[in-house]
Design a protein around this motif. Structure first.
Motif, mmCIF file in Angstrom:
data_model
loop_
_atom_site.group_PDB
_atom_site.id
_atom_site.type_symbol
_atom_site.label_atom_id
_atom_site.label_comp_id
_atom_site.label_asym_id
_atom_site.label_seq_id
_atom_site.Cartn_x
_atom_site.Cartn_y
_atom_site.Cartn_z
ATOM 1 N N LEU B 70 46.246 79.725 -6.212
ATOM 2 C CA LEU B 70 45.454 80.542 -5.291
ATOM 3 C C LEU B 70 44.341 79.711 -4.677
ATOM 4 O O LEU B 70 43.740 78.877 -5.354
ATOM 5 C CB LEU B 70 44.843 81.731 -6.033
ATOM 6 C CG LEU B 70 45.833 82.650 -6.738
ATOM 7 C CD1 LEU B 70 45.082 83.676 -7.567
ATOM 8 C CD2 LEU B 70 46.722 83.329 -5.739
ATOM 9 N N GLN B 71 44.092 79.954 -3.384
ATOM 10 C CA GLN B 71 43.018 79.234 -2.714
ATOM 11 C C GLN B 71 41.807 80.141 -2.595
ATOM 12 O O GLN B 71 41.942 81.359 -2.406
ATOM 13 C CB GLN B 71 43.470 78.792 -1.314
ATOM 14 C CG GLN B 71 44.504 77.692 -1.362
ATOM 15 C CD GLN B 71 45.109 77.491 0.005
ATOM 16 O OE1 GLN B 71 45.936 78.260 0.446
ATOM 17 N NE2 GLN B 71 44.652 76.446 0.690
ATOM 18 N N VAL B 72 40.647 79.543 -2.662
ATOM 19 C CA VAL B 72 39.406 80.320 -2.592
ATOM 20 C C VAL B 72 39.295 80.995 -1.219
ATOM 21 O O VAL B 72 39.512 80.364 -0.187
ATOM 22 C CB VAL B 72 38.182 79.402 -2.840
ATOM 23 C CG1 VAL B 72 36.893 80.183 -2.646
ATOM 24 C CG2 VAL B 72 38.250 78.819 -4.231
ATOM 25 N N ASP B 76 46.013 86.592 -1.426
ATOM 26 C CA ASP B 76 47.396 86.253 -1.736
ATOM 27 C C ASP B 76 48.258 87.502 -1.651
ATOM 28 O O ASP B 76 48.047 88.463 -2.389
ATOM 29 C CB ASP B 76 47.462 85.659 -3.146
ATOM 30 C CG ASP B 76 48.884 85.305 -3.514
ATOM 31 O OD1 ASP B 76 49.412 84.359 -2.894
ATOM 32 O OD2 ASP B 76 49.459 85.974 -4.383
ATOM 33 N N GLU B 77 49.244 87.486 -0.721
ATOM 34 C CA GLU B 77 50.040 88.693 -0.477
ATOM 35 C C GLU B 77 51.444 88.600 -1.076
ATOM 36 O O GLU B 77 52.306 89.415 -0.757
ATOM 37 C CB GLU B 77 50.134 88.964 1.035
ATOM 38 C CG GLU B 77 48.785 89.154 1.691
ATOM 39 C CD GLU B 77 48.858 90.006 2.956
ATOM 40 O OE1 GLU B 77 48.852 91.245 2.814
ATOM 41 O OE2 GLU B 77 48.926 89.437 4.055
ATOM 42 N N ILE B 94 38.990 85.276 -10.131
ATOM 43 C CA ILE B 94 40.138 85.937 -9.501
ATOM 44 C C ILE B 94 40.130 87.416 -9.860
ATOM 45 O O ILE B 94 39.772 87.787 -10.996
ATOM 46 C CB ILE B 94 41.460 85.290 -9.974
ATOM 47 C CG1 ILE B 94 41.463 83.801 -9.634
ATOM 48 C CG2 ILE B 94 42.663 85.971 -9.346
ATOM 49 C CD1 ILE B 94 42.569 83.036 -10.295
ATOM 50 N N TYR B 95 40.511 88.259 -8.894
ATOM 51 C CA TYR B 95 40.693 89.670 -9.201
ATOM 52 C C TYR B 95 41.947 90.181 -8.520
ATOM 53 O O TYR B 95 42.422 89.611 -7.540
ATOM 54 C CB TYR B 95 39.473 90.510 -8.816
ATOM 55 C CG TYR B 95 38.945 90.297 -7.426
ATOM 56 C CD1 TYR B 95 37.956 89.343 -7.176
ATOM 57 C CD2 TYR B 95 39.414 91.050 -6.360
ATOM 58 C CE1 TYR B 95 37.461 89.141 -5.909
ATOM 59 C CE2 TYR B 95 38.932 90.852 -5.080
ATOM 60 C CZ TYR B 95 37.947 89.897 -4.850
ATOM 61 O OH TYR B 95 37.467 89.680 -3.589
ATOM 62 N N GLN B 153 49.655 81.166 -17.093
ATOM 63 C CA GLN B 153 49.921 82.017 -15.924
ATOM 64 C C GLN B 153 49.003 83.223 -15.934
ATOM 65 O O GLN B 153 48.532 83.663 -16.981
ATOM 66 C CB GLN B 153 51.380 82.497 -15.966
ATOM 67 C CG GLN B 153 52.375 81.444 -15.561
ATOM 68 C CD GLN B 153 53.650 82.072 -15.036
ATOM 69 O OE1 GLN B 153 53.608 82.788 -14.054
ATOM 70 N NE2 GLN B 153 54.750 81.817 -15.703
ATOM 71 N N LEU B 154 48.816 83.769 -14.730
ATOM 72 C CA LEU B 154 48.040 84.997 -14.628
ATOM 73 C C LEU B 154 48.889 86.172 -15.086
ATOM 74 O O LEU B 154 50.085 86.225 -14.804
ATOM 75 C CB LEU B 154 47.620 85.247 -13.173
ATOM 76 C CG LEU B 154 46.596 84.290 -12.573
ATOM 77 C CD1 LEU B 154 46.517 84.493 -11.070
ATOM 78 C CD2 LEU B 154 45.241 84.514 -13.210
#
Lengths: 359, 178
Positions: B70-72, B76-77, B94-95, B153-154
């Motif tokens: 993920l980029q700041v 992210d879709e 991240i949320y 991983q998330l």
């Protein structure tokens, strides 16, 4: 040409459009003997038609008007003004006859009552046949748009309800779903059902008249034409991507930026007026909103009963009077909330998202 | 003006009429029993119909790749279609945002040029944080529980949601510091 388009785009901004429509409704009723005549109709309706025809040369206007979904509304643009004009013309004529002591038009056509069979049933039969032909022809010429299969992750932009629900969808922009989706539609139905019990005026039965029922007719026309039909038209032609407003000649730009930052009444009161933070206690925080809403429903009925509704209060009695005023206030709350949103970006008068209670 | 009822013929006891009555009742009870049984069967079948054989629901808990992907400041879709979740990374972590509008449940669009989520149904708008700021939406978008799995991983758990207006965004799990 571009200047004219710009002017029309400006005039169709919702706050201006609804104000103009309301002014037109009341002024035309006030000067009805001048407005609802054949001469005006012979100018007005062809002018509307020419206006539509010329506008078709504009690409954006053409796109929105010829969308198969929107064809009924284009028909409605002509049909509803026409029938409003027609019944008002008859009413004006009848009122004049009553003044002169001449018999009513309906009385002159036939002194007797008309029979259901064959007079009514034959008319209905012809209407059914013609409408069926019209619908079949229509569905052959303009096929219903079939879109790709539904995908919950991809909502069409804009996402519009069927045309007859666009008035409801417009209400939902200003009110919480439980109000605009449940309470108000319920009140509309209950209110319409209550009319025969509230309206004790026996006049206007079986004949056109305006003078003898001006209050009843204007209340109905305001509710129907401004708060329902106009909202349908607005939702059809003027609501574009991201549910923003677009003028009829405006390109539907998905990235049109509109500052719509909304503020609750509690923010206005505690933060902006008193310059302090919003209280933590929900009831204290929303006390202003509760006072406003309670005041709105409690004070006007008493004031009106003493002043301009004095005659109503005496004729209807307290129970019927209070039901009528309550329904009227509910009806008036829609344009009031819309204007507050447009002018002050007011989101909710009472806003308790913690318990899903927002007004 | 009184009216006299005609006398009824007296019923005879132990005659064939009685036998007919008895068989009538047994037929009647049979009919009722079978009617009730068929109604019960139909009711059961209808009730069974309410519970589908297969549920095409994605699991509530899913893995969403490594956080470094993920980029700041970018929404992210990737999981919008499959799991109805947006992943957002800001400066501190991240949320996971729910893609359901809090007004009437449409799916808003992320407009990156305007830096906002915008609902096409009634025009509600939300900041990248999920806070509602325009249109009729009464409350912010909900967040889902987010955590790091052992393999780095998330893990998003849609079974646990966090609502800002209830102060739940401060709770552990609503925000993954990274």
């Amino acid at each position: 040409m571009e200047t004219i388009k710009d002017i029309i785009n400006t005039l169709t901004a919702p706050e201006i459009l609804i104000t103009l429509a309301a002014i037109l409704l009341f002024v035309s009723a006030r000067y009805r003997h001048l407005f609802y005549t054949n001469k005006v109709a012979l100018i007005l309706f062809p002018a509307m038609f020419v206006f539509m025809a010329i506008s078709m040369f504009d690409e954006d206007f053409y796109l929105i008007v010829t969308k198969p979904d929107n064809v009924p509304i284009v028909g409605m643009l002509f049909l509803i003004p026409f029938f409003t004009w027609l019944s008002m013309r008859e009413a004006v004529r009848n009122d004049k006859r009553t003044e002169e002591g001449a018999p009513l038009i309906e009385k002159e056509e036939t002194a007797d009552k008309v029979l259901t069979w064959p007079d009514l049933v034959y008319t209905e039969l012809i209407a059914i046949v013609l409408l069926t032909v019209l619908l079949v022809g229509w569905s052959i010429l303009i096929p219903a748009p079939l879109e790709e299969s539904a995908n919950p992750a991809a909502t069409p932009n804009p996402s519009k309800a069927p045309w007859y629900f666009l008035g409801l969808q417009e209400m939902l922009v200003y009110f919480d779903p439980w109000l605009a989706g449940v309470v108000f539609p319920g009140l509309i139905i209950v209110g319409l059902m209550a009319i025969p019990y509230i309206d004790t005026n026996p006049k206007g039965n079986g004949y056109y008249t305006f003078k003898e029922r001006s209050w009843e007719i204007m209340t109905f026309l305001f509710g129907f034409l401004i708060l329902w039909v106009l909202l349908v038209i607005l939702g059809t032609f003027l609501r574009g991507p991201n549910w923003n407003f677009f003028g009829p000649y405006e390109y539907w730009d998905t990235h049109k930026l509109e500052a719509l930052v909304n503020v609750d009444l509690s923010d206005y009161f505690w933060v902006r007026l008193l310059g302090m933070g919003r209280p933590d206690n929900i009831l204290v925080r929303e006390s202003v909103g509760f006072l406003v809403v309670l005041g709105y429903f409690l004070v006007p009925p008493m004031l009106l009963a003493k002043t301009i509704f004095k005659r109503f209060y005496e004729n209807l009695g307290p129970a019927r009077y209070h039901i009528m005023v309550f329904l009227l206030l509910c009806m008036a709350s829609l344009p009031i909330k819309m204007v507050l949103r447009w002018l002050f970006n007011l989101k909710y008068i009472i806003g308790i998202p913690e318990y899903f209670f927002n007004i | 003006m009184s009216k006299v009822n005609p006398p009824r013929p007296a019923a005879k006891r132990g005659e064939p009429a009685d036998a007919g009555r008895r068989s009538f009742f047994s037929w009647m009870s049979l009919a009722w029993v079978s009617f009730t049984a068929s109604m019960l069967a139909a009711g059961t079948a209808t009730a069974r119909f309410m519970f589908p054989n297969v549920l095409f629901e994605p699991p509530l808990t899913f893995r969403a790749g490594r956080p470094e992907e993920l980029q700041v400041g970018i929404v992210d879709e990737r999981f919008k279609d499959s799991n109805q979740v947006w992943l957002v990374r800001d400066g501190g972590g991240i949320y996971a945002l729910s893609t359901t509008c809090t007004h009437l449940g449409c799916t808003p669009n992320w407009l990156s040029a305007e830096q906002k989520f915008k609902c096409p149904c009634h025009g509600s708008g939300f900041y990248i944080t999920g806070i509602n700021f325009e249109g009729p939406a009464p409350r912010p978008l909900e967040r889902f529980a987010i955590d790091l799995a052992d393999d780095g991983q998330l893990v998003i758990d849609k079974g646990r949601k966090f609502q800002q207006e209830k102060g739940q965004w401060e709770l552990p799990g609503a925000y993954l510091e990274f």
